[in-house]
Design a protein around this motif. Structure first.
Motif, PDB file in Angstrom:
ATOM      1  N   ARG A 120       5.431  -8.961   6.905  1.00 16.29           N
ATOM      2  CA  ARG A 120       5.326  -8.486   5.513  1.00 16.29           C
ATOM      3  C   ARG A 120       3.924  -8.686   4.942  1.00 16.29           C
ATOM      4  NH1 ARG A 120       9.476  -7.648   1.542  1.00 16.29           N
ATOM      5  NH2 ARG A 120      10.844  -8.111   3.295  1.00 16.29           N
ATOM      6  N   GLN A 121       3.253  -9.761   5.340  1.00 15.26           N
ATOM      7  CA  GLN A 121       1.951 -10.095   4.765  1.00 15.26           C
ATOM      8  C   GLN A 121       0.780  -9.365   5.438  1.00 15.26           C
ATOM      9  OE1 GLN A 121       3.924 -12.082   6.527  1.00 15.26           O
ATOM     10  NE2 GLN A 121       2.787 -13.471   7.837  1.00 15.26           N
ATOM     11  N   ASP A 179      -1.607  -7.359   3.224  1.00 15.06           N
ATOM     12  CA  ASP A 179      -2.406  -8.266   2.391  1.00 15.06           C
ATOM     13  C   ASP A 179      -3.523  -8.907   3.201  1.00 15.06           C
ATOM     14  OD1 ASP A 179      -0.910  -7.775   0.105  1.00 15.06           O
ATOM     15  OD2 ASP A 179       0.442  -9.475   0.461  1.00 15.06           O
ATOM     16  N   HIS A 221      -6.250  -6.671   3.480  1.00 20.52           N
ATOM     17  CA  HIS A 221      -6.796  -6.297   2.170  1.00 20.52           C
ATOM     18  C   HIS A 221      -6.563  -4.819   1.859  1.00 20.52           C
ATOM     19  CE1 HIS A 221      -8.618 -10.238   2.034  1.00 20.52           C
ATOM     20  NE2 HIS A 221      -9.178 -10.003   3.212  1.00 20.52           N
ATOM     21  N   CYS A 222      -5.324  -4.373   2.078  1.00 27.53           N
ATOM     22  CA  CYS A 222      -4.980  -2.993   1.745  1.00 27.53           C
ATOM     23  C   CYS A 222      -3.532  -2.930   1.273  1.00 27.53           C
ATOM     24  CB  CYS A 222      -5.215  -2.056   2.932  1.00 27.53           C
ATOM     25  SG  CYS A 222      -4.200  -2.388   4.382  1.00 27.53           S
ATOM     26  N   SER A 223      -3.195  -1.827   0.661  1.00 28.72           N
ATOM     27  CA  SER A 223      -1.823  -1.623   0.201  1.00 28.72           C
ATOM     28  C   SER A 223      -0.936  -1.279   1.392  1.00 28.72           C
ATOM     29  CB  SER A 223      -1.788  -0.487  -0.821  1.00 28.72           C
ATOM     30  OG  SER A 223      -2.028   0.759  -0.174  1.00 28.72           O
TER      31      SER A 223
END
Length: 82
Positions: A9-10, A13, A16-18
Motif C-alpha cells: 500500500r505504501q 508514497d 513520491h507519487c499518487s
C-alpha cells in the motif's frame, strides 16, 4: 483483458507519487519491457499505454530502453538502403 497485481500500500508514497501516477508508471514500465523484448511493436505498445507512437518512443529512455536496437550489421544494411 485486465491484470491485477498486489503491491504494498505504501509503495506509491515511497516513490513520491499518487496511486494513479504509480499505475501509469508501472504500466509504461511493463509495456516498455515487452517492446524491448520484441514481443510487441511500438505501435501496439503505444496503444496499450494510451500514447501516440512517437510519444511512446520518446519516453523509452526514461525506462532504460533504447528507441532503436540495431546491431552493427543491421545498422549498416539500413544505411545502405536509405
Amino acid at each position: 483483458m485486465q491484470i491485477t497485481i498486489e503491491i504494498p500500500r505504501q509503495l506509491p508514497d515511497i516513490m513520491h507519487c499518487s496511486p494513479g501516477d504509480f499505475e501509469k508508471q508501472a504500466k509504461m514500465a511493463m509495456v516498455a519491457k515487452l517492446y524491448e523484448m520484441g514481443k510487441v511493436s511500438s505501435g501496439m505498445a503505444a496503444q496499450m499505454v494510451g500514447l501516440e507512437r512517437v510519444e511512446f518512443l520518446l519516453q523509452l529512455g526514461q525506462y532504460g530502453v533504447a528507441m532503436i536496437d540495431l546491431d552493427k550489421e543491421e545498422l549498416h544494411v539500413d544505411l545502405e538502403n536509405a
